[in-house]
Design a protein around this motif. Structure first.
Motif, PDB file in Angstrom:
ATOM      1  N   PRO A   8       1.009  -1.405  -0.195  1.00 54.59           N
ATOM      2  CA  PRO A   8       0.101  -0.012   0.032  1.00 54.59           C
ATOM      3  C   PRO A   8       0.629   1.452  -0.003  1.00 54.59           C
ATOM      4  CG  PRO A   8      -0.380  -1.426   1.789  1.00 54.59           C
ATOM      5  CD  PRO A   8       0.426  -2.091   1.363  1.00 54.59           C
ATOM      6  N   GLU A   9       1.572   1.445   0.979  1.00 51.46           N
ATOM      7  CA  GLU A   9       2.720   2.296   1.152  1.00 51.46           C
ATOM      8  C   GLU A   9       3.515   2.756  -0.621  1.00 51.46           C
ATOM      9  OE1 GLU A   9       2.604   0.503   4.864  1.00 51.46           O
ATOM     10  OE2 GLU A   9       3.480  -0.004   2.603  1.00 51.46           O
ATOM     11  N   MET A  10       3.899   1.694  -1.474  1.00 51.16           N
ATOM     12  CA  MET A  10       4.464   2.157  -2.455  1.00 51.16           C
ATOM     13  C   MET A  10       3.521   2.768  -3.227  1.00 51.16           C
ATOM     14  SD  MET A  10       4.297   0.525  -6.205  1.00 51.16           S
ATOM     15  CE  MET A  10       3.503  -0.772  -6.427  1.00 51.16           C
ATOM     16  N   VAL A  11       1.532   2.408  -3.374  1.00 56.20           N
ATOM     17  CA  VAL A  11       0.427   2.194  -4.308  1.00 56.20           C
ATOM     18  C   VAL A  11       0.358   3.886  -3.887  1.00 56.20           C
ATOM     19  CG1 VAL A  11      -0.748   2.634  -5.167  1.00 56.20           C
ATOM     20  CG2 VAL A  11      -0.223   0.684  -4.395  1.00 56.20           C
ATOM     21  N   ILE A  25       0.609  10.124  -5.182  1.00 54.47           N
ATOM     22  CA  ILE A  25       0.905  11.695  -4.718  1.00 54.47           C
ATOM     23  C   ILE A  25       1.867  12.046  -5.773  1.00 54.47           C
ATOM     24  CG2 ILE A  25       2.812  12.691  -3.399  1.00 54.47           C
ATOM     25  CD1 ILE A  25       2.296  11.094  -1.293  1.00 54.47           C
ATOM     26  N   ARG A  26       2.747  10.995  -6.095  1.00 51.51           N
ATOM     27  CA  ARG A  26       2.998  11.478  -7.919  1.00 51.51           C
ATOM     28  C   ARG A  26       2.656  11.679  -8.821  1.00 51.51           C
ATOM     29  NH1 ARG A  26       4.648   8.987 -11.934  1.00 51.51           N
ATOM     30  NH2 ARG A  26       6.880   9.805 -13.515  1.00 51.51           N
ATOM     31  N   GLN A  27       1.556  11.010  -8.952  1.00 52.18           N
ATOM     32  CA  GLN A  27       0.484  11.394  -9.528  1.00 52.18           C
ATOM     33  C   GLN A  27      -0.591  12.378 -10.127  1.00 52.18           C
ATOM     34  OE1 GLN A  27      -0.056   9.475 -12.573  1.00 52.18           O
ATOM     35  NE2 GLN A  27      -2.463   9.499 -13.855  1.00 52.18           N
ATOM     36  N   GLU A  36       9.325  15.627 -12.788  1.00 48.80           N
ATOM     37  CA  GLU A  36       8.555  14.414 -12.856  1.00 48.80           C
ATOM     38  C   GLU A  36       8.031  15.000 -14.954  1.00 48.80           C
ATOM     39  OE1 GLU A  36       7.838  12.405  -8.544  1.00 48.80           O
ATOM     40  OE2 GLU A  36       6.651  14.550  -9.043  1.00 48.80           O
ATOM     41  N   VAL A  37       7.786  16.331 -14.303  1.00 49.04           N
ATOM     42  CA  VAL A  37       6.265  16.213 -15.593  1.00 49.04           C
ATOM     43  C   VAL A  37       8.025  16.196 -16.714  1.00 49.04           C
ATOM     44  CG1 VAL A  37       5.682  18.274 -16.654  1.00 49.04           C
ATOM     45  CG2 VAL A  37       4.593  17.699 -14.711  1.00 49.04           C
ATOM     46  N   LYS A  38       8.964  16.894 -16.749  1.00 47.38           N
ATOM     47  CA  LYS A  38       9.896  17.123 -17.690  1.00 47.38           C
ATOM     48  C   LYS A  38      10.864  15.669 -18.393  1.00 47.38           C
ATOM     49  CE  LYS A  38      12.257  21.225 -15.451  1.00 47.38           C
ATOM     50  NZ  LYS A  38      13.429  22.218 -15.020  1.00 47.38           N
TER      51      LYS A  38
END
Length: 231
Positions: free
Chosen positions: A145-148, A153-155, A173-175
């Protein structure tokens, strides 16, 4: 024996790599920046660094030395010594076919993120709460669950940036997104108002703080369930 570990599920691949290292007492761990033919010759041919050790672990060799002229010779040398030594390579991403073909004799262990994770992230949209909870629960059956939560959060962070009209001051992350990825995420971001994404990101931040400080009143997966129900 020569083993190559890679995959999109870097958390699991990294854990496997470190677990294998912990199984032996004579492990030698090298970063790709410190790998060259001279040092390898000392390790394998009794230059004193290896001693009785026969277990070599190398991080990011194919990734960091991709453009290095010596990479081919290094890989051939590793393959030559693999029958008498245990050599395990770890790459912090999923390698392309061309990179995998550079080591034809290696046993490859690929750790891939479940397809349901990407379906979950792609389904983040207003009013999609029930579907998101279903996909989240499906994903954590095979993933931590921590990885998901980290991927969620990243998304949302990426969507929040792309929701803004001016993205000249953007995040790394967008670049790093491929054009098709950016276009897909821009369409997803347009389904939200910036205020909605900001609220969602703030809620995720509070869950993260609670998790790290031990003040979260419920397990992280339950907290995410409640949050998703309100999307």
């Amino acid at each position: 024996m020569l083993t190559l570990i890679h995959g999109s599920d870097t958390a699991s691949s990294r854990k496997y790599f470190l677990d294998e290292k912990q199984k032996v007492n004579d492990a030698v761990l090298l970063d790709a920046d410190n790998v060259n033919l001279t040092d390898l010759a000392q390790l394998f041919d009794g230059g004193g660094l290896f001693g009785e050790t026969q277990h070599l672990f190398i991080e990011q060799l194919l990734t960091k030395k991709k453009k290095n002229a010596d990479l081919g010779d290094i890989l051939k040398y590793l393959e030559k010594n693999a029958p008498e030594h245990t050599i395990i390579l770890w790459e912090g991403k999923e390698l392309e076919k061309g990179s995998l073909n550079l080591i034809k004799t290696a046993t490859v262990k690929a750790f891939k993120l479940p397809q349901s994770l990407f379906q979950f992230l792609d389904s983040i949209a207003p009013g999609n709460g029930k579907l998101l909870i279903k996909l989240f629960r499906q994903t954590i059956q095979t993933s931590e669950p921590e990885m998901v939560f980290f991927m969620l959060i990243r998304q949302v962070r990426i969507l929040l940036v792309l929701c803004e009209t001016d993205t000249s001051e953007t995040i790394d992350e967008v670049k790093r997104l491929a054009p098709w990825q950016k276009s897909k995420l821009e369409k997803q971001a347009k389904q939200f108002k910036s205020e909605q994404l900001l609220t969602l990101y703030t809620q995720l931040f509070h869950i993260e703080v609670g998790q790290k400080t031990g003040t979260l009143s419920s397990p992280v997966d339950s907290a995410i369930d409640f949050l998703l129900a309100e999307v």
